[in-house]
Design an enzyme around this catalytic site. Structure first.
Site, PDB file in Angstrom:
ATOM      1  N   LYS A  71       7.136  -0.226  12.569  1.00  0.00           N
ATOM      2  CA  LYS A  71       6.902  -0.286  11.120  1.00  0.00           C
ATOM      3  C   LYS A  71       6.746   1.097  10.486  1.00  0.00           C
ATOM      4  O   LYS A  71       7.209   1.319   9.365  1.00  0.00           O
ATOM      5  CB  LYS A  71       5.673  -1.149  10.804  1.00  0.00           C
ATOM      6  N   ASP A 108       3.413  -7.663   4.105  1.00  0.00           N
ATOM      7  CA  ASP A 108       2.286  -8.234   4.855  1.00  0.00           C
ATOM      8  C   ASP A 108       1.106  -8.588   3.934  1.00  0.00           C
ATOM      9  O   ASP A 108       0.492  -9.646   4.084  1.00  0.00           O
ATOM     10  CB  ASP A 108       1.814  -7.252   5.946  1.00  0.00           C
TER      11      ASP A 108
END
Ligand code: ATR
Length: 281
Positions: A71, A108
């Site tokens: 990420k 997220d």
């Protein structure tokens, strides 16, 4: 839905990817909406990640989800970052634009908030202080989202306190860093308790936390979803608190990517939940 009759391709890039539930999740939606598309797992070790991204563009992918451990590397590799991904320094969704350039976002925090909104009607993040346990990558996205959505204050607790301090400095806003030994006392007056650590996951020790000081009206949630009912959520229910399990965060964080790649707004339904849960069996 097709682009000039071509199958739309997307996937999830990570290392390893065997346990990813994302192919099952997106596959369910592709089938549900009758879209001519594929969504595959793309295993790539860290040293191969930049080349793998280039290769995906060459292969005509519409985009990818990015998962552990890529990420942060993804935030450096894309051409454009939205403000949220820039602040977090982490990307979980990449869209390939018409000119072949890559734009990155991080969904997220969106997934986390949508899960609470759909799982706890009437509850509001503005009701009182939020207590967040953990200071890893997931905690960063969640802390930012809670503050953006109007949490009046946030109490951040992590075993390694320096990591919580670094998170608070990076994200900014009304964050009080609380020591690990004071984690029970800081539940006093809270409206939300979130576990973002790996404690409580199958094979790991449970989170050791006395819920006695937590008000009964507080909502308790866990980002761990294997098992679905973590020891924390079971204890919270016994304490009289409402709970929301962690699977919904995974389902909701997937929505923006699916919409951008495949052109349909997907919904999180009981059918989707059941299909994804089969992948945990
Ligand atoms: P992610 O990026 O997915 O959130 P991570 O960066 O590995 O994962 O973070 C894991 C979190 O779980 C951290 O907050 C970690 O605490 P430390 O920063 O002190 O390592 C927490 N964690 C993991 N095992 C723990 C344990 N046994 N006791 C307390 N906290 C633990």
């Amino acid at each position: 839905m097709t682009t000039g009759g071509k199958t739309i391709r997307a996937g999830v890039i990570g290392w390893p990817t065997e346990h990813s539930l994302s192919p099952r999740l997106h596959g369910y939606w592709l089938n549900e909406y009758g879209i001519d598309g594929t969504y595959v797992a793309i295993p790539a070790p860290p040293e191969d990640f930049p080349a793998a991204l280039v290769s995906l563009v060459e292969q005509g992918f519409a985009g990818v989800n990015v998962t552990v451990p890529h990420k942060q590397a993804a935030a450096l590799a894309v051409d454009d970052l939205d403000d949220n991904a820039k602040r977090l320094g982490a990307v979980n969704t990449i869209v390939v634009k018409a000119d072949g350039s890559l734009s990155g976002s991080n969904t997220d925090g969106f997934g986390f908030m949508e899960n609470l909104k759909s799982g706890a009607s009437g509850w509001s993040v503005k009701d009182g202080p939020a207590v967040v346990i953990g200071a890893g990558g997931a905690a960063r996205a969640i802390v930012a989202a809670l503050l953006d959505e109007g949490a009046p204050t946030l109490r951040l607790v992590n075993r390694t306190q320096e990591r919580a301090q670094a998170l608070a400095a990076d994200i900014g806003g009304a964050i009080d860093v609380v020591s690990w030994q004071d984690r029970a006392a800081t539940l006093d007056g809270a409206a939300l308790l979130v576990n973002t650590t790996t404690l409580g996951m199958t094979g790991n020790a449970p989170l050791d936390l006395d819920l006695g000081p937590l008000p009964k009206g507080a909502l308790v949630t866990d980002i761990v979803y294997a098992p679905l009912e973590t020891p924390l959520l079971v204890a919270a229910q016994l304490n009289g608190n409402r709970t929301v399990d962690g699977l919904g965060m995974l389902l909701h964080q997937a929505r923006p990517g699916f919409r951008q790649w495949f052109g349909a707004e997907p919904t999180v339904t009981d059918g989707l939940r059941a299909a994804v849960l089969k992948g945990l069996e």
